[in-house]
Design a protein around this motif. Structure first.
Motif, short mmCIF file in Angstrom:
data_model
loop_
_atom_site.label_atom_id
_atom_site.label_comp_id
_atom_site.label_asym_id
_atom_site.label_seq_id
_atom_site.Cartn_x
_atom_site.Cartn_y
_atom_site.Cartn_z
N ALA A 199 -2.04 -3.52 -14.71
CA ALA A 199 -3.21 -2.80 -15.23
C ALA A 199 -4.05 -2.22 -14.09
CB ALA A 199 -4.05 -3.74 -16.08
N GLY A 200 -4.53 -0.99 -14.30
CA GLY A 200 -5.40 -0.35 -13.31
C GLY A 200 -4.64 0.59 -12.39
N TYR A 201 -5.33 1.02 -11.32
CA TYR A 201 -4.75 1.97 -10.37
C TYR A 201 -4.87 1.43 -8.95
CZ TYR A 201 -4.91 5.46 -14.12
OH TYR A 201 -4.73 6.13 -15.29
N VAL A 202 -3.88 1.74 -8.15
CA VAL A 202 -3.94 1.54 -6.71
C VAL A 202 -4.22 2.90 -6.09
CG1 VAL A 202 -2.66 0.87 -4.65
CG2 VAL A 202 -2.36 -0.41 -6.77
N THR A 203 -5.22 2.99 -5.21
CA THR A 203 -5.64 4.29 -4.68
C THR A 203 -5.28 4.44 -3.21
OG1 THR A 203 -7.85 3.45 -4.15
CG2 THR A 203 -7.54 4.42 -6.33
N ARG B 125 0.83 -1.19 0.00
CA ARG B 125 0.00 0.00 0.00
C ARG B 125 0.88 1.25 0.00
NH1 ARG B 125 -4.45 -1.05 -1.95
NH2 ARG B 125 -5.16 0.97 -1.16
N PRO B 126 0.66 2.17 -0.92
CA PRO B 126 1.41 3.43 -0.90
C PRO B 126 0.97 4.31 0.25
CG PRO B 126 -0.29 3.48 -2.59
CD PRO B 126 -0.30 2.09 -2.04
N ALA B 127 1.84 5.22 0.63
CA ALA B 127 1.52 6.14 1.73
C ALA B 127 0.40 7.09 1.32
CB ALA B 127 2.77 6.93 2.12
N ARG B 128 -0.31 7.60 2.30
CA ARG B 128 -1.40 8.53 2.02
C ARG B 128 -0.84 9.90 1.60
NH1 ARG B 128 -5.79 7.59 6.93
NH2 ARG B 128 -6.37 5.43 6.36
#
Length: 267
Positions: A232-236, A118-121
């Protein structure tokens, strides 16, 4: 004069024997020309000429006995067997078909596989800080950066890279925009306060509005080869909790300021 004639006759005899004697002996099987080295010993029946001839090539074998140390001939080194180099087909993977191995390729990756990465906020703020004015732009600013996270994915060591692709602002009054940038301050833009920016918003009524921003990250993976494979797609990733209190501003001509007369018009 007699000596010169004798010498000429002897020289001719030597040349004749040298040129014809080898061929004759070779035809009788006395010369060995089957290997890398051949050797002939030509003798005359008389006592005028004895001729030894040799042909030496590297790495060959010879059945000729070792020459006389005083003869000036150099004995060749014993032969060395050369390794057999296998022919590699052009379509061989990694050009090592001579070795038994299995080629294993990394698996395909989907967004569902990245659930543990998970990327940071992003950060979220605005100006004027925490409030706005009815009918005037409030500047909302978010920030996010590229991130790389190492870990294990589907049994493989992997590095996952997240790159901000878009910012989706929710202003709390039903308004929203999707921007390629997170915005920046009025000062950095060289603009006056309450002027429009790429991420500003105008509120039409008083109240307190919860603002949020969602960053859409493009993801890619590297299994150690240095080759980034896109997913493919985005991680939010979303950040909220920033409230904007919107007030009205009225202009009135008064004799005293609010500090001087707190109960005056507009105070």
């Amino acid at each position: 004069m007699r000596l010169r004639v004798a010498s000429t006759i002897l020289l001719g005899l030597v040349c004749a024997i040298s040129s014809t004697g080898v061929a004759a002996r070779a035809s009788d099987g006395d010369c060995d020309f089957t290997g890398w080295q051949s050797y002939c010993d030509v003798s005359n029946s008389g006592d005028q000429v004895d001729i030894g001839a040799g042909l030496t090539d590297p790495g060959s074998t010879s059945t000729d006995p070792s020459p006389d140390p005083g003869s000036g001939q150099i004995s060749p080194d014993p032969p060395t067997s050369l390794p057999v180099v296998p022919t590699v087909p052009e379509d061989c993977p990694l050009n090592r078909c001579d070795l038994p191995y299995d080629v294993v390729t990394p698996p395909d990756v989907t967004l569902a596989d990245l659930v543990s990465f998970r990327p940071a906020r992003p950060s979220l703020e605005g100006e004027p800080a925490g409030f706005g004015v009815v009918g005037m732009p409030a500047n909302i600013v978010a920030a996010a950066s590229e991130q790389r996270i190492a870990g294990t994915l589907l049994g493989w060591d992997v590095t996952v890279r997240f790159v901000p692709a878009a910012f989706v602002f929710e202003y709390g009054d039903g308004g929203s925009i999707r921007s390629a940038t997170g915005g920046t301050s009025w000062q950095r833009l060289g603009q006056a306060q309450f002027t429009p920016t790429a991420t500003s918003h105008v509120y039409l009524a008083r109240g307190t509005y919860p603002v949020a921003v969602t960053v859409q990250y493009s993801a890619s993976v590297d299994f150690g080869s240095g080759n980034w494979r896109p997913v493919a797609g985005y991680v939010t990733s979303t950040t909220g909790g920033y409230d904007v209190r919107v007030v009205e501003v009225r202009t009135a001509l008064v004799d005293e300021t609010c500090a001087e007369n707190p109960s005056g018009p507009g105070c």
